[in-house]
Write a protein that holds these residues in place. Structure first.
Motif, PDB file in Angstrom:
ATOM      1  N   ALA A 174       0.828  -1.207   0.000  1.00 33.52           N
ATOM      2  CA  ALA A 174       0.000   0.000   0.000  1.00 33.52           C
ATOM      3  C   ALA A 174       0.862   1.256   0.000  1.00 33.52           C
ATOM      4  O   ALA A 174       0.522   2.257  -0.643  1.00 33.52           O
ATOM      5  N   ALA A 175       1.995   1.210   0.713  1.00 35.30           N
ATOM      6  CA  ALA A 175       2.895   2.363   0.741  1.00 35.30           C
ATOM      7  C   ALA A 175       3.610   2.537  -0.595  1.00 35.30           C
ATOM      8  O   ALA A 175       3.819   3.668  -1.052  1.00 35.30           O
ATOM      9  N   ALA A 176       3.988   1.414  -1.221  1.00 36.38           N
ATOM     10  CA  ALA A 176       4.720   1.476  -2.490  1.00 36.38           C
ATOM     11  C   ALA A 176       3.804   1.782  -3.665  1.00 36.38           C
ATOM     12  O   ALA A 176       4.226   2.414  -4.637  1.00 36.38           O
ATOM     13  N   LEU A 177       2.543   1.336  -3.582  1.00 36.14           N
ATOM     14  CA  LEU A 177       1.586   1.500  -4.686  1.00 36.14           C
ATOM     15  C   LEU A 177       0.304   2.113  -4.125  1.00 36.14           C
ATOM     16  O   LEU A 177      -0.744   1.465  -4.041  1.00 36.14           O
ATOM     17  N   PRO A 178       0.351   3.372  -3.730  1.00 33.82           N
ATOM     18  CA  PRO A 178      -0.777   3.975  -2.993  1.00 33.82           C
ATOM     19  C   PRO A 178      -2.041   4.160  -3.824  1.00 33.82           C
ATOM     20  O   PRO A 178      -3.119   4.346  -3.241  1.00 33.82           O
ATOM     21  N   HIS A 179      -1.950   4.108  -5.134  1.00 29.76           N
ATOM     22  CA  HIS A 179      -3.149   4.299  -5.958  1.00 29.76           C
ATOM     23  C   HIS A 179      -4.002   3.043  -6.018  1.00 29.76           C
ATOM     24  O   HIS A 179      -5.128   3.083  -6.532  1.00 29.76           O
ATOM     25  N   MET A 180      -3.499   1.922  -5.472  1.00 30.34           N
ATOM     26  CA  MET A 180      -4.224   0.658  -5.532  1.00 30.34           C
ATOM     27  C   MET A 180      -4.986   0.400  -4.236  1.00 30.34           C
ATOM     28  O   MET A 180      -4.567   0.809  -3.153  1.00 30.34           O
ATOM     29  N   THR A 181      -6.093  -0.322  -4.373  1.00 27.04           N
ATOM     30  CA  THR A 181      -6.860  -0.774  -3.214  1.00 27.04           C
ATOM     31  C   THR A 181      -6.478  -2.216  -2.923  1.00 27.04           C
ATOM     32  O   THR A 181      -6.561  -3.079  -3.811  1.00 27.04           O
ATOM     33  N   TRP A 182      -6.046  -2.484  -1.676  1.00 27.04           N
ATOM     34  CA  TRP A 182      -5.543  -3.817  -1.326  1.00 27.04           C
ATOM     35  C   TRP A 182      -6.503  -4.533  -0.385  1.00 27.04           C
ATOM     36  O   TRP A 182      -7.038  -3.945   0.555  1.00 27.04           O
ATOM     37  N   PHE A 183      -6.705  -5.824  -0.669  1.00 26.90           N
ATOM     38  CA  PHE A 183      -7.568  -6.683   0.136  1.00 26.90           C
ATOM     39  C   PHE A 183      -6.738  -7.839   0.694  1.00 26.90           C
ATOM     40  O   PHE A 183      -5.714  -8.222   0.121  1.00 26.90           O
ATOM     41  N   CYS A 184      -7.220  -8.374   1.819  1.00 21.32           N
ATOM     42  CA  CYS A 184      -6.591  -9.550   2.422  1.00 21.32           C
ATOM     43  C   CYS A 184      -7.652 -10.618   2.655  1.00 21.32           C
ATOM     44  O   CYS A 184      -8.838 -10.310   2.849  1.00 21.32           O
ATOM     45  N   LEU A 185      -7.199 -11.866   2.649  1.00 18.30           N
ATOM     46  CA  LEU A 185      -8.104 -12.953   3.031  1.00 18.30           C
ATOM     47  C   LEU A 185      -8.378 -12.871   4.525  1.00 18.30           C
ATOM     48  O   LEU A 185      -7.532 -12.420   5.298  1.00 18.30           O
ATOM     49  N   SER A 186      -9.535 -13.320   4.933  1.00 19.71           N
ATOM     50  CA  SER A 186      -9.854 -13.368   6.360  1.00 19.71           C
ATOM     51  C   SER A 186     -10.738 -14.577   6.622  1.00 19.71           C
ATOM     52  O   SER A 186     -11.263 -15.206   5.699  1.00 19.71           O
ATOM     53  N   GLY A 187     -10.915 -14.865   7.893  1.00 20.05           N
ATOM     54  CA  GLY A 187     -11.754 -16.005   8.257  1.00 20.05           C
ATOM     55  C   GLY A 187     -13.234 -15.674   8.303  1.00 20.05           C
ATOM     56  O   GLY A 187     -14.062 -16.561   8.556  1.00 20.05           O
ATOM     57  N   ASP A 188     -13.579 -14.408   8.074  1.00 23.11           N
ATOM     58  CA  ASP A 188     -14.983 -13.992   8.122  1.00 23.11           C
ATOM     59  C   ASP A 188     -15.659 -14.356   6.797  1.00 23.11           C
ATOM     60  O   ASP A 188     -15.432 -13.717   5.768  1.00 23.11           O
ATOM     61  N   LEU A 189     -16.512 -15.370   6.815  1.00 24.96           N
ATOM     62  CA  LEU A 189     -17.174 -15.824   5.604  1.00 24.96           C
ATOM     63  C   LEU A 189     -18.580 -15.253   5.450  1.00 24.96           C
ATOM     64  O   LEU A 189     -19.291 -15.595   4.505  1.00 24.96           O
ATOM     65  N   ALA A 190     -18.983 -14.352   6.384  1.00 28.36           N
ATOM     66  CA  ALA A 190     -20.347 -13.817   6.337  1.00 28.36           C
ATOM     67  C   ALA A 190     -20.679 -13.116   5.023  1.00 28.36           C
ATOM     68  O   ALA A 190     -21.805 -13.263   4.502  1.00 28.36           O
TER      69      ALA A 190
END
Length: 715
Positions: A140-156
């Motif tokens: 995010a710091a290196a490519l601030p124009h991009m939106t970053w997502f992460c996997l999580s355990g929340d399947l709702a």
């Protein structure tokens, strides 16, 4: 993009996209986990099933859609930045589920520059990405124009997922090429092209639901993604996956896993098999390779010596020699183009060198010099393969040319690169309704088998004859114990208007402290001279892992050549032929002129010293002439000079039959003692004119020319 129709391949399923494939698998009754990811010397396991992958992918896709990711006219490109493992696969399908275009890439080191990833982002104009929580703030710091997502355990959020309703003609992902000949480019792959290649793999490799695939290649590599991961889902079998680093650090893990998990199918580049064949015998105890029925050897030129060594080493451990299956593929065709058939020994042929240099393929005759090549498989009905000349003429069997491919797996082109994408839309009048991929690889068909010679850009033309680096490099890499296996690059370069030959070679790490650079270099010069009758003009010795390579280990010959010309190779030792150092005059002036009464031995030393710039005091009788870099034309030049100086008649092969200074000097003296002293000396020939003629001839043609000279005109 071309709208020409391409051959179709009937799939054995109703799936039209990778999304429909996973959605279908997720509804099947539960069984053994299809994916197992191995770590810590293959002792720890992480499994992934289709239902869990589908739920995780829908949950993340829903979050992406809620954030404003929509299919639209211009589908967003989404970078997938994960280490090897289960999370990558879930993230890859989450991007597809969201309706975006997936862009798999490598997982960078947190403290290293992100130049390569930044270059891909710029090329495809990616606006979103999926990565790990640890890497997210760095990216995010290196490519601030991009939106970053992460996997999580929340399947709702999975319940809020909206099917993007993709079609077979939608783009699935961009496969960034490894850049073996140029800057990496994003290959555009449609869902139908990926599924078609999975069907080809299922048929050609005979992958059944009970099959078990073992893979260690990275997921951003075409072979690692398609064969290692997607084929498992398509064929309904199981796969076991090591990380690439696990193989690099402990190749024995790959071999051990074959027996532990009853593996039936493996695939890797040629160097992996060579690496395993070189492991100490003590480490192989207890291995069992009897379950392997298909071992694909591809991703780079396949060497007959590698196949022989691997078979001999592992046949006593149950490995079936007919399992080895050389193949040919490239990302521009999704993955596979051809492959040897299962349960058949690889087809290996030795062709005459003189014919190969002329673009013809002729089985070597007894006594001829030859090059051994391995077939990459026979021609298949689902892919049209043509060998085409540079004048766009289809070559008959036994003649070389560029490999052209048409079939259902041929990609659409390169992302945002219409000029480079023209290679995907080549046409021929005989096949007006088909578009062909110009692979840039040279090959030929012999008795229905495809033999791949190498990159057209890598081919070296010397004196009008064609030479392939892949044929020369194995001789160099095995000529001295200090040299690294698969650690040389042979390249051509121009100097003073003449094409010359250079080589960059890696040393083994254990040899760095005690290496005798001069002895190593002379050995290299000698083997190139002896085996190919070629003269090296540059020899660069490097530390291990200094050769330019792609992320998947392919040699980057053109980049190596450019770095050499820019003096940017990190050389331990750099040797240039004297004519390249502009020191010919100085070298010649430093050598005392010969007296008429000099012996053959002294005269030979003087001639070679003047020719090469070596100090004559360093030349000893036991040295091989080839170790000073003499090629076939220099040999003819020396033969002519000997005949004029000593008034004798030499066989055209004399300097190769008597390869050392001492042996050749003795041969000259013997001929002198039996020569007819009444024979008048032959007139001097115009040496430059002779060489100008010889430069246009192959060695075989030179030999034939010499045999046709009337006896009375020979000396």
């Amino acid at each position: 993009m071309s709208t020409l129709p391409i051959p179709t391949l009937e799939l054995h399923t109703d799936w039209s996209t990778l999304v429909s494939l996973l959605r279908s698998r997720a509804t099947e009754p539960p069984g053994p986990a299809p994916y197992t990811f191995l770590s810590d010397e293959a002792q720890q396991e992480t499994t992934l099933d289709y239902a869990g992958m589908d739920a995780t992918a829908r949950a993340l896709a829903a979050r992406m859609q809620l954030a404003g990711i929509s299919r639209g006219e211009d589908r967003p490109r989404a970078l997938i930045v994960f280490p090897a493992g289960a999370d990558f696969l879930s993230a890859f399908f989450a991007v597809l589920y969201a309706g975006a275009i997936a862009v798999p890439t490598h997982y960078p080191h947190s403290r290293r520059p992100l130049d390569q990833i930044a270059g891909i982002v710029k090329d495809c104009d990616a606006t979103i990405g999926v990565t790990t929580p640890e890497m997210q703030p760095i990216l995010a710091a290196a490519l601030p124009h991009m939106t970053w997502f992460c996997l999580s355990g929340d399947l709702a959020p999975a319940a809020q997922w909206q099917d993007p309703n993709l079609t077979a003609d939608d783009i699935a992902y961009l496969q960034y090429t490894s850049g073996s000949t140029s800057n990496p480019k994003g290959v555009i792959l449609l869902h139908r092209q990926v599924l078609a290649n999975c069907e080809m793999l299922r048929r050609h490799f005979e992958i059944l639901p009970q099959s078990r695939i073992l893979n260690w290649l990275p997921h951003f590599h075409d072979m690692g993604l398609v064969l290692g991961l997607l084929e498992t889902m398509y064929a309904g079998c199981r796969s076991f996956n090591l990380s690439p680093m696990e193989f690099v650090q402990r190749p024995i893990s790959w071999l051990a896993a074959m027996g532990r998990y009853a593996i039936t199918h493996i695939g890797a580049p040629d160097f992996a098999y060579e690496t395993c064949a070189s492991l100490p015998s003590a480490r192989l105890e207890g291995l069992d390779l009897a379950s392997v029925v298909f071992a694909s050897d591809g991703a780079e030129p396949v060497r007959a010596e590698t196949l022989r060594r691997f078979t001999e080493r592992f046949a006593p451990l149950g490995f079936d020699p007919t399992a080895l299956s050389p193949g040919y593929g490239l990302a521009e065709n999704t993955l596979i183009v051809t492959s040897s058939r299962p349960r058949r020994l690889p087809v290996i042929q030795t062709f005459a060198n003189h014919a190969l240099r002329e673009g013809r393929f002729q089985i070597v005759a007894e006594g001829e010099e030859g090059t051994t090549l391995v077939s990459s498989g026979d021609l298949q009905a689902d892919t049209r393969i043509l060998i085409v000349s540079d004048t766009y003429e289809i070559q008959p069997e036994g003649h070389s040319g560029e490999i052209w491919v048409a079939g259902p797996s041929v990609a659409q082109g390169y992302w945002n690169n219409p000029e480079a994408s023209q290679k995907f839309t080549a046409t021929l009048s005989q096949y007006a309704d088909e578009r062909f991929l110009r692979t840039g690889d040279l090959g030929m068909v012999h008795e229905g088998e495809l033999f791949v010679l190498g990159r057209a850009d890598d081919m070296i033309v010397l004196r009008g004859q064609n030479y392939y680096p892949e044929d020369i490099e194995p001789h160099i890499e095995t000529c001295h114990s200090a040299l690294q296996s698969h650690g040389s690059i042979v390249f051509g370069f121009e100097s003073a208007g003449e094409q010359r030959l250079g080589v960059a070679v890696e040393l083994q790490r254990t040899a760095l402290r005690t290496a005798d650079f001069d002895a190593i270099r002379r050995t290299i010069l000698a083997v190139v001279s002896d085996t190919r009758q070629l003269e090296l003009s540059a020899c660069i010795l490097l530390k291990p892992r200094s050769l330019p390579r792609t992320r998947s280990g392919k040699k980057q010959r053109q980049l190596c050549r450019r770095r050499f010309l820019e003096q940017a190779l990190p050389a331990l030792d750099l040797w240039l032929a004297p004519m390249l150092r502009h020191a010919w005059s100085a070298a010649s002036a430093s050598i005392e002129p010969l007296q008429e009464a000099e012996t053959p031995a002294t005269w030979l030393t003087h001639w070679v010293a003047v020719r090469t710039g070596y100090d004559p005091q360093t030349i000893v009788p036991a040295d091989r002439l080839g170790s000073y870099g003499l090629d076939s034309v220099a040999g003819l030049q020396l033969t002519d000079a000997i005949e004029r100086r000593f008034q004798i008649r030499l066989a055209s092969t004399a300097i190769w039959d008597h390869p050392t200074f001492a042996a050749l000097a003795t041969h000259i003296a013997e001929l002198q003692s039996t020569a007819n002293l009444d024979t008048p000396p032959a007139p001097d020939r115009d040496e430059l004119a002779l060489l100008a003629q010889l430069d246009q001839l192959s060695d075989a043609e030179v030999e034939q020319m010499l045999q046709q000279i009337p006896a009375e005109s020979q000396r």
